[in-house]
Design a protein around this motif. Structure first.
Motif, PDB file in Angstrom:
ATOM      1  N   ASP B  14      -9.654 -10.090  -1.439  1.00  0.00           N
ATOM      2  CA  ASP B  14      -9.357  -8.874  -2.179  1.00  0.00           C
ATOM      3  C   ASP B  14      -8.178  -9.160  -3.132  1.00  0.00           C
ATOM      4  O   ASP B  14      -7.515 -10.195  -3.008  1.00  0.00           O
ATOM      5  CB  ASP B  14      -8.975  -7.762  -1.189  1.00  0.00           C
ATOM      6  CG  ASP B  14      -9.128  -6.376  -1.805  1.00  0.00           C
ATOM      7  OD1 ASP B  14      -9.600  -6.270  -2.947  1.00  0.00           O
ATOM      8  OD2 ASP B  14      -8.770  -5.397  -1.119  1.00  0.00           O
ATOM      9  N   CYS B  40     -15.736  -0.773  -8.144  1.00  0.00           N
ATOM     10  CA  CYS B  40     -15.746  -0.700  -6.672  1.00  0.00           C
ATOM     11  C   CYS B  40     -17.185  -0.561  -6.169  1.00  0.00           C
ATOM     12  O   CYS B  40     -18.082  -0.177  -6.916  1.00  0.00           O
ATOM     13  CB  CYS B  40     -14.996   0.524  -6.172  1.00  0.00           C
ATOM     14  SG  CYS B  40     -13.518   0.888  -7.041  1.00  0.00           S
ATOM     15  N   GLY B  94     -16.401   1.378  -1.096  1.00  0.00           N
ATOM     16  CA  GLY B  94     -14.977   1.568  -1.335  1.00  0.00           C
ATOM     17  C   GLY B  94     -14.234   0.279  -1.634  1.00  0.00           C
ATOM     18  O   GLY B  94     -13.117   0.323  -2.148  1.00  0.00           O
ATOM     19  N   ASP B  95     -14.832  -0.860  -1.327  1.00  0.00           N
ATOM     20  CA  ASP B  95     -14.150  -2.139  -1.578  1.00  0.00           C
ATOM     21  C   ASP B  95     -14.046  -2.423  -3.078  1.00  0.00           C
ATOM     22  O   ASP B  95     -14.902  -2.017  -3.860  1.00  0.00           O
ATOM     23  CB  ASP B  95     -14.907  -3.302  -0.910  1.00  0.00           C
ATOM     24  CG  ASP B  95     -14.725  -3.318   0.596  1.00  0.00           C
ATOM     25  OD1 ASP B  95     -13.886  -2.558   1.106  1.00  0.00           O
ATOM     26  OD2 ASP B  95     -15.446  -4.098   1.255  1.00  0.00           O
ATOM     27  N   GLN B  96     -13.047  -3.179  -3.452  1.00  0.00           N
ATOM     28  CA  GLN B  96     -12.872  -3.584  -4.849  1.00  0.00           C
ATOM     29  C   GLN B  96     -13.778  -4.772  -5.161  1.00  0.00           C
ATOM     30  O   GLN B  96     -13.937  -5.667  -4.325  1.00  0.00           O
ATOM     31  CB  GLN B  96     -11.425  -3.991  -5.098  1.00  0.00           C
ATOM     32  CG  GLN B  96     -10.421  -2.904  -4.713  1.00  0.00           C
ATOM     33  CD  GLN B  96      -9.024  -3.219  -5.198  1.00  0.00           C
ATOM     34  OE1 GLN B  96      -8.488  -2.503  -6.039  1.00  0.00           O
ATOM     35  NE2 GLN B  96      -8.425  -4.283  -4.689  1.00  0.00           N
TER      36      GLN B  96
END
Lengths: 75, 144
Positions: B14, B40, B94-96
């Protein structure tokens, strides 16, 4: 030899990610596509030595790396 | 994978938007405006749930294509600096995924360059995503 790399859905369809082909005199990208049974894949993007190429008459030689790629979907 | 301080890079890990913006801001005192795009992972796409997205890259060519994009943006727009990070791993809602940060003297070219960079990245950088949905896995073919 010519190293042929497959990516994304193409790798899944063929069940392999890489193949070595013997290089032949006057061999073109179209010949490579036929040899790995990808001539009918559409849409298909092709790169030679990590540079995208549109001309399927382009000659390839021993040591070249040819990548067969579906349209990109990053981002 | 590339060094974490490199301004254009592909990585599994990340990233921090604040760290990237600070690094860009520190690179020039002429910067008067910074525009960023952060992509995202969504939990819904094409009318179905998405559990996870797995990314694949053509290692080497993908990063080279991102550097070429950065160079082209520097030519096309009146901007001072660019930072681009794309993750290649499996991500969840929701993750980048991707970050583009552009600094310029004035905001207009920064906005224009940032939009051009993300649009063109989707067309030119050899990265693919495969979504896992309730119906199984499927490669994403379009780049809207």
């Amino acid at each position: 030899m010519i190293k042929v790399l497959f990516f994304g859905s193409i790798a899944d369809m063929l069940g392999q990610r890489e193949r070595l082909l013997p290089a032949g005199e006057g061999m073109t990208l179209a010949d490579v596509l036929k040899a790995v049974a990808c001539a009918d894949f559409k849409p298909l993007l092709v790169a030679v030595n990590q540079t995208q190429v549109n001309d399927m008459h382009r000659l390839v030689k021993a040591g070249d790396e040819v990548a067969l790629m579906p349209p990109f979907s990053g981002g | 994978m590339s060094h974490p301080t490199q301004s254009v890079r592909i990585q599994v890990e990340d990233f921090s938007m604040a760290v990237e913006v600070d690094a860009l801001r520190a690179s020039s005192k002429r910067i008067g405006g910074i525009v960023s795009f952060l992509g995202c992972a969504r939990d819904f796409s094409e009318g179905r749930d998405v559990f996870s997205i797995a990314f694949e890259q053509y290692a080497g060519m993908a990063e080279k294509a991102m550097f070429a994009l950065r160079d082209e943006a520097m030519q096309r727009f009146d901007i001072i600096a660019v930072r681009m990070v794309h993750r290649v791993t499996t991500v969840h809602a929701g993750d980048q995924i991707v970050l583009i940060v552009v600094g310029a003297e004035h905001r207009k070219p920064a906005f224009e360059a940032c939009e051009w960079l993300i649009d063109t990245l989707k067309q030119r950088v050899p990265i693919w995503k495969k979504e896992t949905t309730p119906n199984g896995e499927s490669w994403v073919t379009e780049h809207p």
